[in-house]
Write an enzyme that holds these catalytic residues in place. Structure first.
Site, short mmCIF file in Angstrom:
data_model
loop_
_atom_site.label_atom_id
_atom_site.label_comp_id
_atom_site.label_asym_id
_atom_site.label_seq_id
_atom_site.Cartn_x
_atom_site.Cartn_y
_atom_site.Cartn_z
N ASP A 47 -16.79 -19.03 14.08
CA ASP A 47 -15.44 -19.18 13.53
C ASP A 47 -15.23 -18.04 12.54
O ASP A 47 -16.16 -17.61 11.84
CB ASP A 47 -15.28 -20.53 12.82
CG ASP A 47 -13.84 -20.74 12.36
OD1 ASP A 47 -13.02 -21.18 13.19
OD2 ASP A 47 -13.55 -20.42 11.19
N GLU A 89 -12.54 -16.31 9.45
CA GLU A 89 -11.36 -16.32 8.60
C GLU A 89 -10.90 -14.87 8.48
O GLU A 89 -11.72 -13.94 8.48
CB GLU A 89 -11.66 -16.90 7.21
CG GLU A 89 -12.19 -18.32 7.24
CD GLU A 89 -11.24 -19.30 7.92
OE1 GLU A 89 -10.01 -19.08 7.86
OE2 GLU A 89 -11.72 -20.28 8.51
N HIS A 130 -11.05 -24.67 6.78
CA HIS A 130 -10.61 -23.28 6.85
C HIS A 130 -11.62 -22.35 6.16
O HIS A 130 -11.25 -21.30 5.65
CB HIS A 130 -9.21 -23.09 6.26
CG HIS A 130 -8.13 -23.62 7.13
ND1 HIS A 130 -7.85 -23.11 8.38
CD2 HIS A 130 -7.26 -24.67 6.94
CE1 HIS A 130 -6.86 -23.79 8.92
NE2 HIS A 130 -6.49 -24.74 8.08
N ASP A 142 -16.06 -24.81 9.71
CA ASP A 142 -15.29 -24.92 10.95
C ASP A 142 -16.18 -24.73 12.18
O ASP A 142 -15.98 -25.37 13.21
CB ASP A 142 -14.15 -23.91 10.96
CG ASP A 142 -13.04 -24.30 9.98
OD1 ASP A 142 -13.23 -25.27 9.22
OD2 ASP A 142 -11.99 -23.63 9.97
#
Length: 557
Positions: free
Chosen positions: A21, A23, A166, A171
Site C-alpha cells: 500500500d 500513500e 490511510h 492498510d
C-alpha cells in the site's frame, strides 16, 4: 495481468503474496509522489515479513493530504528519498522470483505509482503478476452482502483486527486479511491456482468454475486429454504441453467458444494420456479424433476423406479428384484439400494454364497455347510434381494484366484460385519425403537441455523419446530404433496413418531446428548405400516449390 509461464499451475498455497500500500502527495505518478510504502509478505496464510518506511517525495505535501493521512512535510524531511525507498522495497519484495505475486487494493493506483517512479528513476520494474483485491472482492461478495468494496468496509466485514488508517503498513495489513477472506470465498468457485486469479473476477458460472478441480492431480507433462460425459461419451479431445495447466484453463473466462462452454457444463470427468513429447501428444490427438469422432471437435475430423488432385491417364489428359491415392501416385498429385471448393479452385487454376478444358476466352493473357495431348500430359505431370511455376508464372502474369486493366475483382478471383493450388502443392511437397521413407529418426534440442527424438516410418510416428540434459543421446537413438512401432509400407496414402499426421511430422522433422539422425531402413546396417541416397534425395524440395510464392500464400483471401 497474465501470470508468468513458470507460475502457471502453481497452487495458491505455494505462492508468496507481497501485499503493498502507498500513500502519496495526490499528484501524478512519478518520482515525486510517494510519501510512504507499507508491505507485508505472506504465504499459506502466514505473515513472513513486513516492511514500512516514510518517503521524502522531494515535493510539498498538500494540506488536504496531510489531513487525510496525517503525514506532514516535517515527518518526511529526514526520510529516504523515493529512489532509495523504492530500491529498498524492490530488493525486499523479490518480485521477479518465481512464485511471487504483487497484491494491492485498487492495484491500478499503487502499482501505477510504483511502475512510474521506477521508470522515471531508471530502476528496473520486474512486471510481476498483479492481483487486485478490489476486483477479487467484487467477485466474492455482492452489494447485497457489503454496501461497498472500499478497504475499510471490507476489512470490517471480514473481521480484520487491523482498521485502515490511510497509513501504508496498516492498510497493507488490512488488505492481507481481505485477500485471505476473498480467496477462501472464491475457492468454492475453483479459484485455487495462480492462473485462476487472472480471471477470478470474470463472469464464469460458478458450477463451471468449480469443475476446475477435475484438473487436480493431472500431471504437468505433455499429453492428450479427453472431456467425458456422464454416459462415458468422449465429448472433446485435445493435446497440451502441460496437461494440468491446459485443462484448468477451460474453466476460466479465457474459454470463449460457445460449443466448448456448453460441453464443459455436461463434462463429469477428464481422462489424460501423458506422452514423452509434445509432438507425440499432437499425433495422438489426431488419431483419437479420427477414431472417436468427438461431437465438439470441429477440426481434424475425417482426415482420410480429404481429396487430392491428380492426373488421369488416357488419350486426353485431365485432372481428377480422388480420396484414394496410391503411394506411387503421390509424386504426381497435389493435396490434400481442406474442402471440395478449394480443390475446384485449384483445379480451375491448373486447367486454365494447361488448357485441359475449353474456356470462354476471357482474360487469356499469359496462358499457354493449346498443345498436343502428350505435351499437355508432360506439362501437367511437372506442375503436379513440384514445378509450381508451370502454373504460377502464367497466372501471375494474368493477374497483373487484369489489375492493369482495373479488373480487380477478376484479378482477386484468379489470385485466390492460384493460392488454393499453391497451398495444396506445399502440403504435397511436405508429405512426399516422409511417405517415401521407411525409417527416419530426427532430434530437436529441448529448451532446458537434452533432446527430443522422434522415429517416423512411412509417414507415421513410430515412437518418441527424450534425453536428460548433458546425457549422450546415442543410446536413446538405439533404443528408440529397436522399440519403435513396425510399420508396413502402405499401398495407398492414408493407409498407415492420416496425411494430417504426416503433415504434422513433416513440420517437426524437416523445418529449421531439427536434425536428421538416421534416414533409411529400420536397420541401418542392412541398408544399401544407393537406397539411402535415394531416400535422402527425397528429403529435398524442387527449385520451383510452392514456398517460393510466399506473397500469394500469405495474401488475404
Amino acid at each position: 495481468m497474465q501470470p508468468a509461464f513458470e507460475q502457471m499451475g502453481l497452487a495458491l498455497s505455494e505462492v508468496s503474496f507481497v501485499v503493498v500500500d502507498l500513500e502519496t502527495t495526490g499528484g501524478a505518478p512519478g518520482a515525486h509522489a510517494i510519501t510512504e510504502i507499507g508491505a507485508v509478505r505472506v504465504r499459506a496464510g502466514q505473515v513472513l515479513s513486513e516492511m514500512g518506511t516514510l518517503v521524502n517525495p522531494g515535493a510539498v505535501i498538500p494540506p488536504q493530504i496531510t489531513l487525510l493521512t496525517g503525514i506532514t512535510n516535517a515527518m518526511v524531511a529526514g526520510a529516504p528519498m523515493v529512489a532509495q525507498a523504492l530500491e529498498r522495497f524492490l530488493g525486499w519484495a523479490g518480485l521477479d522470483e518465481p512464485g511471487t505475486v504483487l497484491v494491492a487494493h485498487n492495484a491500478r493506483f499503487d502499482v501505477g505509482h510504483l511502475r512510474a517512479a521506477a521508470r522515471e528513476l531508471g530502476l528496473r520494474w520486474p512486471e510481476p503478476v498483479v492481483v487486485d483485491t478490489l476486483a477479487l472482492a467484487r467477485r466474492a461478495w455482492s452489494r447485497a452482502e457489503v454496501p461497498n468494496h472500499r478497504l475499510a468496509t471490507l476489512s470490517s466485514f471480514v473481521g480484520s483486527p487491523t482498521r485502515p488508517t490511510h497509513r501504508a503498513l496498516d492498510d497493507a495489513r488490512a488488505t492481507v486479511d481481505v485477500l485471505h477472506a476473498a480467496l477462501e470465498e472464491l475457492a468454492t468457485l475453483g479459484v485455487t491456482h495462480v492462473e485462476d486469479l487472472a480471471t477470478a473476477s470474470d463472469p464464469v458460472p460458478a458450477a463451471r468454475r468449480a469443475k476446475s478441480r477435475l484438473a487436480d492431480g493431472l500431471p504437468s507433462t505433455p499429453g492428450v486429454y479427453e472431456f467425458v460425459s456422464s454416459t462415458g461419451e468422449v465429448l472433446y479431445v485435445g493435446s497440451a504441453v502441460d496437461l494440468r495447466r491446459r485443462v484448468r484453463s477451460y474453466f476460466t473466462a479465457a474459454e470463449r467458444r460457445t460449443r466448448v462452454a456448453q460441453m464443459l457444463d455436461t463434462t463429469v470427468d477428464v481422462r489424460v494420456i501423458p506422452t514423452p513429447t509434445e509432438v507425440e501428444a499432437r499425433v495422438r490427438e489426431l488419431r483419437l479424433i479420427d477414431e472417436l469422432d468427438p461431437v465438439v471437435n470441429r477440426h481434424s475430423r475425417h482426415p482420410r476423406r480429404r481429396p487430392w488432385l491428380r492426373l488421369a491417364g488416357g488419350a486426353q489428359p485431365r485432372l481428377v479428384s480422388t480420396t484414394l491415392l496410391g503411394t506411387e501416385e503421390v509424386s504426381c498429385a497435389v493435396g490434400p484439400f481442406a474442402s471440395r471448393s478449394a480443390l475446384r479452385d485449384a483445379q480451375r487454376a491448373a486447367e486454365s494454364v494447361l488448357r485441359l478444358r475449353s474456356w470462354d476466352g476471357h482474360g487469356a493473357a499469359g496462358l499457354a497455347p493449346q498443345q498436343e495431348p502428350a505435351q499437355q500430359a508432360e506439362l501437367a505431370r511437372r506442375a503436379l510434381s513440384g514445378e509450381c511455376d508451370v502454373v504460377a508464372a502464367p497466372l501471375l502474369e494474368r493477374v497483373a494484366a487484369l489489375a492493369a486493366a482495373e479488373r480487380f475483382e477478376e484479378a482477386g478471383l484468379w489470385t485466390a484460385r492460384l493460392r488454393s493450388f499453391l497451398e495444396a502443392s506445399r502440403r504435397a511437397e511436405a508429405v512426399r519425403p516422409l511417405l517415401a521413407c521407411p525409417h527416419l529418426v530426427a532430434a530437436r534440442r529441448r529448451e532446458g537441455g537434452g533432446w527430443e527424438l522422434v522415429a517416423v516410418r512411412w509417414g507415421r510416428l513410430a515412437g518418441s523419446a527424450v534425453t536428460p540434459p548433458g546425457a549422450d543421446p546415442r543410446p536413446a537413438v538405439t533404443a528408440l530404433r529397436s522399440t519403435a512401432q513396425a510399420v508396413q509400407r502402405p499401398e495407398r496414402v492414408g493407409q498407415a496413418t492420416s496425411v494430417e499426421e504426416t503433415l504434422l511430422l513433416a513440420e517437426w522433422v524437416l523445418e529449421d531446428g531439427a536434425r536428421l539422425v538416421e534416414v533409411g531402413a529400420e536397420d541401418p546396417a542392412a541398408e544399401a548405400v544407393g537406397a539411402q541416397m535415394d531416400v535422402c534425395a527425397a528429403l529435398t524440395w524442387p527449385v520451383g516449390a510452392a514456398a517460393r510464392h510466399q506473397r500469394v500464400l500469405r495474401a488475404e483471401g
